[in-house]
Design a protein around this motif. Sequence first.
Motif, PDB file in Angstrom:
ATOM      1  N   THR A 296      32.617  40.790  31.845  1.00  0.00           N
ATOM      2  CA  THR A 296      33.056  41.417  33.197  1.00  0.00           C
ATOM      3  C   THR A 296      34.255  41.039  33.730  1.00  0.00           C
ATOM      4  OG1 THR A 296      30.344  40.855  33.448  1.00  0.00           O
ATOM      5  CG2 THR A 296      31.855  40.334  35.651  1.00  0.00           C
TER       6      THR A 296
ATOM      7  N   HIS B 281      36.458  39.450  46.040  1.00  0.00           N
ATOM      8  CA  HIS B 281      36.291  39.359  43.912  1.00  0.00           C
ATOM      9  C   HIS B 281      36.850  40.123  43.457  1.00  0.00           C
ATOM     10  CE1 HIS B 281      32.902  37.544  46.349  1.00  0.00           C
ATOM     11  NE2 HIS B 281      32.158  37.277  45.170  1.00  0.00           N
TER      12      HIS B 281
ATOM     13  N   SER C  34      29.808  42.967  39.850  1.00  0.00           N
ATOM     14  CA  SER C  34      29.274  42.118  39.412  1.00  0.00           C
ATOM     15  C   SER C  34      28.276  41.416  40.585  1.00  0.00           C
ATOM     16  CB  SER C  34      29.766  41.476  38.240  1.00  0.00           C
ATOM     17  OG  SER C  34      28.722  40.139  37.880  1.00  0.00           O
ATOM     18  N   ARG C  35      29.515  41.514  41.781  1.00  0.00           N
ATOM     19  CA  ARG C  35      28.696  40.512  43.024  1.00  0.00           C
ATOM     20  C   ARG C  35      27.291  41.010  43.823  1.00  0.00           C
ATOM     21  NH1 ARG C  35      26.238  38.840  45.864  1.00  0.00           N
ATOM     22  NH2 ARG C  35      26.436  37.794  47.619  1.00  0.00           N
TER      23      ARG C  35
ATOM     24  N   SER D 141      32.926  37.511  38.560  1.00  0.00           N
ATOM     25  CA  SER D 141      33.158  38.350  39.419  1.00  0.00           C
ATOM     26  C   SER D 141      33.619  37.476  40.211  1.00  0.00           C
ATOM     27  CB  SER D 141      31.666  38.225  40.202  1.00  0.00           C
ATOM     28  OG  SER D 141      31.436  38.644  41.112  1.00  0.00           O
TER      29      SER D 141
END
Length: 456
Positions: free
Chosen positions: A206, A222, A227-228, A371
């Motif tokens: 990530t 971010h 990913s968040r 993230s």
Amino acid sequence: MSIPQSGGGPIEHHDQLAGFMESGCKPKEDWRIGTEHEKFGYCTDTLKPLPFEGPRSIEAILGSLRDRHGWSELREGGKLTGLEKGMCNISLEPGGALELAGAPLETIHETCDEVNQHLSEVKDVCESLGAGFIGLGAAPHWLHEDMPLMPKGRYKLMDAYMGRVGTMGRTMMRRTCTVQVNLDFATEADMVQKMRVAIALQPVATALFASSPFFEGKLNGHKSWRSRVWRDLDPARTGMVPFVFDEDFGFERWVQYALDVPMYFVYRDGKYIDALGMSFRDFMAGKLPALPGETPTLSDWADHMTTAFPEARVKKFIEMRGADGGPWRRLCALPAFWVGLMYDQTALDAAWDLVKGLDAETREGLRVAASVDGLQGEANGIKMQDLAREAVAISRAGLVSRARPGAGGLIPDETHFLNELEASLESGQTLADELIAHYHNDWDGDVTRVFEAYSY
């Protein structure tokens, strides 16, 4: 998103569920590499997302790929919704992103040739249509209402359900893209070791591939907004699956997990039957409300397994799911990273030694840190850049050991596909950091400049 599975007969006893996964075990000489990547399509003059239908549309692009490059069409409900050629297929994500699911190949050299061929074909048909494609983890400025939902029964059901669980399911469906790689295992023990390394090092992937610092026209705070989004989607089917590290983990333990994942649908006679939130355990007992008295087939089980979305997933192979989509030059780096770690036993052992001391809290902390901060992330004293540097070094050693040549033997191995990652580690800057620097400097806060600079 996966296409409907086929070829499975009735499930007559519980052991067939684990047996389905176990049937994927292969000797090392038969291990292959399957790469999937998604990309956003847009109109080059307006920078708006492509509609499904019309003279300049997703449907037109699929039709042109079919007619000009030898793909065979796949239809659902009479509409052109996918293509296939050999062992490759092109499918549509819920918001219209185009996904190539590549063939199972022996080397990263072949993977890169496949990616290059596909993107060349897409570019060819786009030029005559006034369309373009870009690989990023999240749509940089489009709103939810800008994104058409593709006419697929699976997506209609998922969209309804996503509105009832978590807060970001519909965002994931329409406005995120990923690149992932699918890898084989030899035995149950090999699967267990690979899954543990895969889950523990997904935050590194990530961080290294973070490419989504923009959302709805501005910075989102971010490095990987994709990913968040996945952290607040549906806790029953996402996340870092900590049970993978339990002593009893194996095929049967994954079966128990998957049985507890709420159902989306059952596929029958070309149609998706609503089974939202129902239990596959009830289905096994002939008590599924959507199909009372009917018991599932192995195809139903295969379909259901595609509706669990953890950071790494077991089917008949293992899927690495933690990376943002990205530009052309990075699409081969993701499979190279994981192949180097997974397909050489010395490297796999070294990767396990690297992460086996991490507890569940640290693994989850690294996921969040990746993230938010990318390579600058840290959790419980573990610095992401240090962890990533060690992981990439192990991957390089694994690729050297594999010694798979390319270019007719002129290139001795696959290590050059890691160059982009090693450059990021040297500078401490990922693509997300690069995009943020452009935003603050030469782009004057205009995120739409990303299309001209980074499209395929």
